[in-house]
Write a protein that holds these residues in place. Structure first.
Motif, short mmCIF file in Angstrom:
data_model
loop_
_atom_site.label_atom_id
_atom_site.label_comp_id
_atom_site.label_asym_id
_atom_site.label_seq_id
_atom_site.Cartn_x
_atom_site.Cartn_y
_atom_site.Cartn_z
N PRO A 56 -2.60 -33.66 29.55
CA PRO A 56 -1.88 -32.41 29.24
C PRO A 56 -2.76 -31.16 29.23
O PRO A 56 -2.36 -30.12 29.77
N MET A 57 -3.97 -31.23 28.65
CA MET A 57 -4.83 -30.05 28.61
C MET A 57 -5.27 -29.62 30.00
O MET A 57 -5.33 -28.43 30.31
N VAL A 58 -5.57 -30.61 30.85
CA VAL A 58 -6.00 -30.30 32.21
C VAL A 58 -4.85 -29.64 32.97
O VAL A 58 -5.05 -28.66 33.71
N GLU A 59 -3.65 -30.15 32.77
CA GLU A 59 -2.49 -29.56 33.45
C GLU A 59 -2.29 -28.11 33.00
O GLU A 59 -2.07 -27.21 33.83
N LYS A 60 -2.39 -27.86 31.69
CA LYS A 60 -2.19 -26.51 31.14
C LYS A 60 -3.25 -25.54 31.66
O LYS A 60 -2.94 -24.43 32.12
N ILE A 61 -4.52 -25.97 31.62
CA ILE A 61 -5.62 -25.11 32.07
C ILE A 61 -5.48 -24.82 33.57
O ILE A 61 -5.68 -23.69 34.02
N GLY A 62 -5.11 -25.85 34.32
CA GLY A 62 -4.95 -25.69 35.76
C GLY A 62 -3.86 -24.68 36.11
O GLY A 62 -4.04 -23.82 36.98
N LYS A 63 -2.72 -24.76 35.42
CA LYS A 63 -1.61 -23.83 35.68
C LYS A 63 -1.99 -22.40 35.33
O LYS A 63 -1.59 -21.45 36.01
N GLU A 64 -2.76 -22.25 34.26
CA GLU A 64 -3.14 -20.90 33.83
C GLU A 64 -4.20 -20.27 34.73
O GLU A 64 -4.38 -19.05 34.73
N ASN A 65 -4.92 -21.10 35.49
CA ASN A 65 -6.04 -20.59 36.30
C ASN A 65 -5.93 -20.92 37.78
O ASN A 65 -6.93 -20.91 38.50
N ASN A 66 -4.69 -21.25 38.21
CA ASN A 66 -4.46 -21.58 39.62
C ASN A 66 -5.40 -22.71 40.09
O ASN A 66 -5.91 -22.70 41.20
N ASN A 67 -5.64 -23.64 39.18
CA ASN A 67 -6.49 -24.81 39.43
C ASN A 67 -7.94 -24.46 39.79
O ASN A 67 -8.65 -25.27 40.38
N ASP A 68 -8.37 -23.26 39.41
CA ASP A 68 -9.79 -22.91 39.51
C ASP A 68 -10.37 -23.02 38.09
O ASP A 68 -10.09 -22.20 37.22
N PHE A 69 -11.17 -24.05 37.86
CA PHE A 69 -11.64 -24.36 36.51
C PHE A 69 -13.01 -23.75 36.20
O PHE A 69 -13.57 -23.99 35.13
N THR A 70 -13.56 -22.96 37.12
CA THR A 70 -14.93 -22.46 36.96
C THR A 70 -15.09 -21.61 35.71
O THR A 70 -15.98 -21.85 34.89
N LYS A 71 -14.24 -20.60 35.54
CA LYS A 71 -14.37 -19.71 34.38
C LYS A 71 -14.12 -20.47 33.08
O LYS A 71 -14.84 -20.28 32.09
N TYR A 72 -13.12 -21.32 33.08
CA TYR A 72 -12.82 -22.08 31.87
C TYR A 72 -14.01 -22.95 31.46
O TYR A 72 -14.39 -22.98 30.29
N VAL A 73 -14.61 -23.63 32.43
CA VAL A 73 -15.74 -24.50 32.13
C VAL A 73 -16.92 -23.67 31.61
O VAL A 73 -17.57 -24.05 30.62
N ASN A 74 -17.21 -22.54 32.25
CA ASN A 74 -18.32 -21.69 31.79
C ASN A 74 -18.10 -21.21 30.36
O ASN A 74 -19.01 -21.27 29.52
N ASP A 75 -16.89 -20.75 30.08
CA ASP A 75 -16.58 -20.28 28.73
C ASP A 75 -16.64 -21.42 27.71
O ASP A 75 -17.12 -21.23 26.59
N THR A 76 -16.16 -22.58 28.12
CA THR A 76 -16.15 -23.74 27.23
C THR A 76 -17.57 -24.18 26.89
O THR A 76 -17.88 -24.50 25.73
N PHE A 77 -18.44 -24.22 27.89
CA PHE A 77 -19.83 -24.62 27.65
C PHE A 77 -20.52 -23.62 26.72
O PHE A 77 -21.34 -24.01 25.87
N ASP A 78 -20.20 -22.34 26.88
CA ASP A 78 -20.80 -21.33 26.01
C ASP A 78 -20.35 -21.50 24.57
O ASP A 78 -21.13 -21.27 23.63
N ALA A 79 -19.11 -21.90 24.37
CA ALA A 79 -18.54 -21.97 23.03
C ALA A 79 -18.77 -23.30 22.33
O ALA A 79 -18.65 -23.40 21.11
N SER A 80 -19.11 -24.34 23.08
CA SER A 80 -19.19 -25.69 22.51
C SER A 80 -20.50 -25.95 21.77
O SER A 80 -21.57 -25.48 22.17
N ILE A 81 -20.40 -26.75 20.71
CA ILE A 81 -21.60 -27.17 19.97
C ILE A 81 -22.33 -28.31 20.67
O ILE A 81 -23.43 -28.68 20.27
N PHE A 82 -21.74 -28.86 21.71
CA PHE A 82 -22.30 -30.05 22.36
C PHE A 82 -23.28 -29.72 23.50
O PHE A 82 -23.86 -30.64 24.08
#
Length: 716
Positions: A469-495
């Motif tokens: 479900p999360m992948v589907e939602k992110i894909g629809k919001e970004n026209n299936n371009d996950f680059t910006k989402y991944v960059n933002d996620t890595f910046d925000a994550s504690i991992f």
């Protein structure tokens, strides 16, 4: 040998004498009754007792499972172990640095003190095996669901393992065979102090790279060497400086005579997995749904690793092992698709099942077997699209370090958050250690690119089965371009750094973990991957019972031609002969069953990542500096072919002559017979082996490590 119970004797006697000698992966305890006469006719000079004995030393005592996924053999009285270069690859890469790159430059310990201990490496000796089918099957009945059956069997397995481990001295494993129609237990002894003795440079050990992988002719020094250490009494022990080399019960002498066409060849090893009993629907599912997704997902991960690996030696070391593992199966699965399609394997299996279905629906058989084939086919029809989906997401998990973080480091942090102060103090060092290990094997820019590319592939290609479900939602919001989402996620994550994880350990909150974007994405994908509808769950349950009945019925009706169980990482023996393929202009050898150093040099490409060679090899070949390891024809033989029946897990297995002497080292198969895990082709199936004389030449002549060869027993 232990006395074999009557039911086994009867089943063995039913095996026809027409079984093709070079097909099959056989239990050692049945060699005398099943195969020994055939093997003697082909050239075996050993007794069955000399191959497998529980009371005296035998060949089995020189064969070890190497680090759980390969095979190796003991070749000296001081515990020297030989396996493939690609089997030792992880350990060699771990021990390498950019400044001292053992993987790239090679390494030979000048003495025992110079041998190096990787952080985690073990070998497993096989002690004995026995049948426990009656005992386990007495605990189940046809009215059980598959989960109930599994629970009852596991309960009995736990008892059997406890009864035979002698207070923890041994590791005991009970394994199913013939799809759960028989069970055997295996007793092992594990040694964890295993040290690197030597390895050729990668330009030899991995010569040909991905281009030559699964291909013939080959010219590869695919070997590495280790040593087993134990305590003063020869028992397994954790690493300690005062541990001593193991004095094995048996070790293999090394034969320098070489091989020729039709020579007897025997291989002992731990083949990982075959699917010779797989139904037609399973083959069709793999060819059309599962394997294409596997191939595409692997290639996506590899491409994004490679662009960083090419940037520096340091980054190459970070991803070398992971890349090699992914690449190996990428080419394997494409080869499987091609071979299974070319030979119409699903169609031939379907014809066999149609014949079985007629037998199954005879009045005497209908109650037990009548619905078997239809139930199996229904399961595959329901799960075809899910298998495609599962393979796309699996390659995301496999190639990206953060995709599964929710179930690894994230799970530990969740426990940490909920723990009291005392428990947190206990957990903190473990979590810090996990983080240290994790960040040794990743480069954040590469991980971002891998994740973005794999998410896009998964979201756009897995169209026949609902995606996470999360992948589907992110894909629809970004026209299936996950680059910006991944960059933002890595910046925000504690991992995404050791420092962030350390900071979290000092000030942990459940809210911060629950809202971490990488943690939630990983958990969402893993939860979705593990989930299945009630319809699929029921179909899977019915399939498990029906597949077991199919195998039982094929054996009972004698419609099935296979007389041996599928490989499942237990010790097996396969026998055959040195056997050429049709003449090939790419091979300079007089007979197309071996290759030469001259042929390797002809492939040489200066500076090429796959086909470069050390200057010393070029000079030694030019001068015909082959020493005592030259063949009688004057050339140095590099690799050779046999028609043994092997699969993954056999990597590193010894190739033995009729006297039980080491003549080679198995490391690959030919792509034309890539369907071999599903169906054996006696015309095409070949095992590719390193000639033991080439191994010794690389050690003694090329590397100057004659002291290693001197501890072996050489037979001229």
């Amino acid at each position: 040998m232990k006395k074999i119970i009557l039911s086994l004797i009867v089943s063995i006697m039913l095996v026809p004498t027409s079984v093709k000698a070079d097909e099959g992966m056989w239990f050692l305890m049945f060699i005398e009754r099943l195969n020994h006469r055939d093997m003697q006719k082909m050239g075996l000079q050993l007794t069955a007792e000399e191959i497998y004995s529980i009371n005296h030393h035998s060949l089995k005592d020189a064969i070890v499972q190497f680090n759980g996924g390969c095979t190796a053999e003991v070749i000296s009285k001081d515990g020297l172990v030989l396996t493939n270069h690609h089997c030792g690859y992880d350990a060699i890469a771990e021990l390498s640095t950019a400044e001292k790159n053992l993987l790239k430059d090679g390494f030979w310990a000048e003495n025992r003190k110079a041998e190096i201990k990787p952080s985690s490496l073990f070998v497993r000796f096989f002690v004995r095996m026995d049948d426990c089918s009656k005992r386990i099957l007495a605990k189940v009945n046809p009215s059980m669901t598959e989960l109930e059956r599994e629970a009852a069997i596991n309960k009995e397995i736990a008892l059997i393992e406890k009864e035979n481990n002698e207070g923890g001295k041994y590791t005991v494993s009970v394994r199913p065979f013939f799809q759960g129609n028989e069970y055997y237990y295996f007793v092992y002894q594990d040694y964890k102090d295993v040290r690197l003795v030597g390895t050729p440079p990668e330009s030899l050990g991995k010569f040909g790279g991905d281009t030559d992988n699964w291909e013939w002719p080959r010219h590869t020094a695919d070997f590495s060497m280790f040593r087993i250490y134990g305590d003063a009494n020869g028992n397994p022990a954790d690493y300690a400086e005062n541990n001593v080399p193991l004095q094995p019960k048996h070790y293999l002498p090394v034969n320098l005579g070489g091989v020729k066409e039709n020579d007897f060849a025997m291989i002992l090893g731990y083949p990982g997995r075959t699917n010779r009993w797989m139904p037609a629907g399973g083959i069709e599912q793999n060819v059309k749904f599962a394997y294409p997704a596997w191939v595409e997902g692997s290639k996506t991960g590899m491409d994004n690793m490679k662009k960083y690996m090419d940037q520096s030696d340091a980054l190459n070391l970070v991803y070398a092992s992971k890349y090699a593992g992914v690449a190996n199966y990428w080419k394997n699965r494409q080869g499987m698709i091609d071979a299974l399609t070319k030979f119409g394997t699903a169609k031939s299996k379907a014809a066999q099942e149609a014949k079985f279905n007629k037998w199954a629906n005879l009045p005497a058989n209908k109650a037990k077997y009548g619905n078997v084939v239809s139930t199996i086919n229904n399961f595959y029809a329901l799960t075809n699209e899910k298998s495609r989906h599962d393979n796309y997401i699996t390659q995301l998990f496999r190639t990206n370090a953060f995709a599964t973080v929710g179930g690894t480091l994230g799970k530990q942090l969740d426990t940490y958050v909920k723990a009291d102060v005392v428990k947190r103090a206990e957990l903190a060092p473990k979590i810090s250690g996990m983080a240290e290990e994790m960040f040794k094997e990743l480069h954040l820019p590469a991980e971002k690119d891998i994740m973005a590319a794999q998410l896009k592939l998964y979201a756009t290609k897995s169209t026949g089965y609902a995606i996470a479900p999360m992948v589907e939602k992110i894909g629809k919001e970004n026209n299936n371009d996950f680059t910006k989402y991944v960059n933002d996620t890595f910046d925000a994550s504690i991992f995404t750094s050791k420092e962030k994880i350390k900071a979290f350990l000092e000030l942990p909150t459940a809210e911060a973990l629950a809202n971490d974007p990488l943690y939630t994405l990983s958990n969402d994908m893993m939860t979705h991957f593990r989930s299945k509808s009630d319809v699929i769950a029921k179909a899977q349950n019915d399939y498990g019972a029906s597949f077991r009945l199919l195998v039982e019925g094929l054996r009972e009706s004698k419609i099935g031609a296979i007389k041996y169980p599928d490989a499942n990482s237990t010790l097996r023996l396969t026998y055959g002969k040195v056997r050429s393929l049709p003449a090939d202009k790419r091979n300079d050898a007089k007979v197309n069953n071996y290759t030469t150093l001259d042929g390797q040099v002809k492939k040489y490409k200066k500076g090429d990542q796959e086909f470069d060679l050390p200057t010393r090899v070029l000079e030694m070949n030019k001068n015909k500096d082959f020493g005592r390891f030259a063949d009688k024809d004057g050339s140095l033989h590099v690799n050779f072919l046999t028609d043994n029946d092997i699969t993954g897990g056999n990597s590193g297995s010894p190739v033995l002559n009729g006297k039980g002497e080491l003549i080679g080292l198995a490391f690959d198969g030919n792509i034309e017979a890539m369907a071999g895990d599903v169906i054996f082709d006696s015309k095409l199936q070949r095992t590719i082996n390193v000639d033991i004389r080439y191994v010794l030449w690389v050690i003694e002549n090329f590397s100057g490590a004659k002291h290693i060869v001197d501890e072996m027993t050489l037979v001229k």
